[in-house]
Design an enzyme around this catalytic site. Sequence first.
Site, PDB file in Angstrom:
ATOM      1  N   TYR A   1       5.815  17.117   2.243  1.00 46.19           N
ATOM      2  CA  TYR A   1       5.744  16.257   1.068  1.00 46.19           C
ATOM      3  C   TYR A   1       4.391  16.415   0.370  1.00 46.19           C
ATOM      4  O   TYR A   1       4.305  16.592  -0.839  1.00 46.19           O
ATOM      5  CB  TYR A   1       5.986  14.805   1.492  1.00 46.19           C
ATOM      6  CG  TYR A   1       5.796  13.818   0.380  1.00 46.19           C
ATOM      7  CD1 TYR A   1       4.614  13.086   0.283  1.00 46.19           C
ATOM      8  CD2 TYR A   1       6.773  13.629  -0.584  1.00 46.19           C
ATOM      9  CE1 TYR A   1       4.425  12.177  -0.748  1.00 46.19           C
ATOM     10  CE2 TYR A   1       6.593  12.728  -1.612  1.00 46.19           C
ATOM     11  CZ  TYR A   1       5.413  12.002  -1.690  1.00 46.19           C
ATOM     12  OH  TYR A   1       5.235  11.116  -2.715  1.00 46.19           O
TER      13      TYR A   1
ATOM     14  N   LYS B   1      -6.036   5.408  11.325  1.00 42.68           N
ATOM     15  CA  LYS B   1      -5.084   5.245  10.225  1.00 42.68           C
ATOM     16  C   LYS B   1      -3.854   4.569  10.810  1.00 42.68           C
ATOM     17  O   LYS B   1      -3.095   5.185  11.553  1.00 42.68           O
ATOM     18  CB  LYS B   1      -4.723   6.612   9.629  1.00 42.68           C
ATOM     19  CG  LYS B   1      -3.810   6.502   8.420  1.00 42.68           C
ATOM     20  CD  LYS B   1      -3.615   7.862   7.769  1.00 42.68           C
ATOM     21  CE  LYS B   1      -2.751   7.784   6.538  1.00 42.68           C
ATOM     22  NZ  LYS B   1      -1.444   7.205   6.737  1.00 42.68           N
TER      23      LYS B   1
HETATM   24  S1  IVH Z   1      -8.027   3.206   3.261  1.00 40.50           S
HETATM   25  C1  IVH Z   1      -8.009   3.835  -1.484  1.00 40.50           C
HETATM   26  N1  IVH Z   1      -7.808   2.810   5.797  1.00 40.50           N
HETATM   27  O1  IVH Z   1      -2.742   4.972   4.788  1.00 40.50           O
HETATM   28  C2  IVH Z   1      -7.133   3.933  -0.309  1.00 40.50           C
HETATM   29  N2  IVH Z   1      -5.835   3.256   4.594  1.00 40.50           N
HETATM   30  O2  IVH Z   1      -2.111   7.462   2.882  1.00 40.50           O
HETATM   31  C3  IVH Z   1      -7.583   3.003   0.753  1.00 40.50           C
HETATM   32  N3  IVH Z   1      -3.808   3.255   5.972  1.00 40.50           N
HETATM   33  O3  IVH Z   1      -1.597   3.696   1.810  1.00 40.50           O
HETATM   34  C4  IVH Z   1      -6.870   3.286   1.974  1.00 40.50           C
HETATM   35  N4  IVH Z   1      -4.778   2.763   7.850  1.00 40.50           N
HETATM   36  O4  IVH Z   1      -1.596   2.113   3.729  1.00 40.50           O
HETATM   37  C5  IVH Z   1      -7.148   3.081   4.676  1.00 40.50           C
HETATM   38  N5  IVH Z   1      -7.809   2.385   8.061  1.00 40.50           N
HETATM   39  C6  IVH Z   1      -7.131   2.662   6.941  1.00 40.50           C
HETATM   40  C7  IVH Z   1      -5.737   2.833   6.912  1.00 40.50           C
HETATM   41  C8  IVH Z   1      -5.117   3.139   5.709  1.00 40.50           C
HETATM   42  C9  IVH Z   1      -3.632   3.027   7.264  1.00 40.50           C
HETATM   43  C10 IVH Z   1      -2.706   3.603   5.060  1.00 40.50           C
HETATM   44  C11 IVH Z   1      -2.732   2.906   3.754  1.00 40.50           C
HETATM   45  C12 IVH Z   1      -2.588   3.974   2.720  1.00 40.50           C
HETATM   46  C13 IVH Z   1      -2.230   5.175   3.520  1.00 40.50           C
HETATM   47  C14 IVH Z   1      -2.904   6.389   2.905  1.00 40.50           C
END
Ligand code: IVH
Length: 668
Positions: free
Chosen positions: A37, A116
């Site tokens: 993707y 993440k």
């Molecule tokens: S920072 C500006 N930190 O991963 C973007 N995202 O593909 C800020 N996610 O849609 C995101 N854990 O839902 C951030 N520790 C983390 C995260 C996280 C999961 C998710 C989030 C985002 C996706 C990015």
Amino acid sequence: MDRNEATGRIEALRKKIREHDRRYYVDAAPTIADAAYDALRRELARLEEAFPDLVTPDSPTQRVGAPPRSELPKVEHLRAMLSLESVVDTEEAREFDRRVLRGLGRERVDYVAEPKFDGLSLELVYEQGLLARAATRGDGQVGEEVTPNARTIDSVPLQLAGGAPPRLAVRGEALMQLADFRRLNRRMTELGQNAFANPRNAAAGSIRQLDSRITAERPLTFFAYGIMLISGAPAPATHAAELDLLATWGFRVDERRRRCPSIEEAIAFHAELAATRDDLPFEIDGVVVSVDERAAREALGERSRSPRWSIALKFEPRKEVTTVEEIVVQVGRTGKLTPVALLRPVDVSGVTVSRATLHNAGEVTRKDVRAGDTVRIQRAGDVIPAVVERIPREGETRAEPFLMPASCPACGAAVEKEGALHFCPNGLACPAQLRRGIEHFVSRGALDVTGLGTKSVGTFVERGLVRGVADLFRLRREDLVELEGFGDTSADSLLAALEKAKRIPLDRFLYALGIRNVGEHVARLLAARFGTLEAIAAADEEALLAVREVGPEVARRVVEFFGAVRSRGLLDELDGLGVEVLAVEQTDEPALLEGKTFVFTGSLERYTREEAGRIVEQLGGRAAKSVSKKTDYVVAGPGAGSKAEKARTLGVPVISEEEFAALVEATP
Ligand code: IVH
């Protein structure tokens, strides 16, 4: 790629991306691997960058996801909820680092690395310290309002502790911990309800309930990881301080974060977490690496979909161990027989896997896989998982070795051997091949008939409604409405889709015909060179071989296909049913980089290595790893070392990335 081709490719990419967005965001049932993707998104972004006037406001690059589901009220986010660029390769993380340093004009920068979380992203808005609103991400601009649902999550503070700012928007992830997920699934099964495929689906399904009393019964956890907006108080100067502040307000913040003085530390943190992810009480799918200083983030800015100061470094695809319940043989479109292991279902990084390919009889023998064996399976870049190896167990009693059947499991015809492969020679007279042939004919790269899935095709074949692809255009409304799963509306929309598919560009039609070795790419080449179906049908092997990338095998298959009485009959039949094959513009030009070999070395600014390689290939050239006399160009960026030197000693031209860009952008 010229403008014309780019227009077509851009449209095709947008369509694919929208479809996958819908499956992922709306249906919560993705059918594509993240890496594949991401590759689609990157290709689209690159093409739009090369042809900025082709960017339209409705392109997936112009918004952050898919539209929200309609049942929950929609709300606009206080700040766009961006997504992250994700990479798997640590080399790409280093490239990100180089881009950041270059962008800031610095030698060094601090990062924060953190898990993440594999859940559902939420925006929580607090007014005067009280939870005022919660929303899902939706398309990044507009999400679904789920305040009553969020209020049921224990780790979502309803009131902030300490001195709260007048207004605050927090971003974080709602997820279901593994133990809670297992317990919930057990309960659902007992109650005769469907279990969730993975914790992420369980979290998403629970949050997006219309009835928040159901959410209240679901054990969810919220981890905060960012402040999207803060009013009446200064924003923390670093991400580390931001996380600390969130914790003081009463948010749950994971302790596994690390401040990294260089990208190497962040990469090491990624490796550590990858090794221990199975010990965590919840699922994570990578590490988020972000620039620590707020001022530096602001200086770097954002793209439309993702910030320039952060990246998701994903984990390698997961391997899992399970047992083979049975080995069955599947018949493909071309009649090829593929041994498939039916497995005890197992969750492989979020997807339940119950079958895995064993490729061919030789593979089964080489891996010595038998029914009852314990095996390691892998879900790699595609959606079909494969058996990697057998894991011998002490004292096990094993079944007999697998043998390829002598007759086709679908039609009983005597199986023929071609090299290492086995085939059913029965063509469209074999129901399995007919089904697959029709599925291929209507698939996305071919006639692209929406609303015609595997299940309906199966029914049509079983009922004898469709005995060949042409019969699709003979389906009548009264036949369809009789079938299970078809109502008036779906029958009408299928008939409309089939009608629409009758006007089909030559390249897609050629691909749809399912000629062996003629994939989408070769079909495009042939269409571009010959322009019309008549011209291709009339071409001899020599004329076909003159087309770049067309080898003797393809040429032989094409001539054979158009020479066969049955194919001629099919083409006449389709013509008679009103199928109109649209001619495409002919190009005689050899590709710009025809036969040229490129080696990339040092760091690149404009493209990733992968992109640069793809550009070269699209223009008919080849990207190689090492420099030899046969190399035509070495593209050297900052930090280029031995490869550039070797090129100079060999007299191979060394060009800069700018020169390379100018070269490829000179494409007509
Ligand atoms: S920072 C500006 N930190 O991963 C973007 N995202 O593909 C800020 N996610 O849609 C995101 N854990 O839902 C951030 N520790 C983390 C995260 C996280 C999961 C998710 C989030 C985002 C996706 C990015």
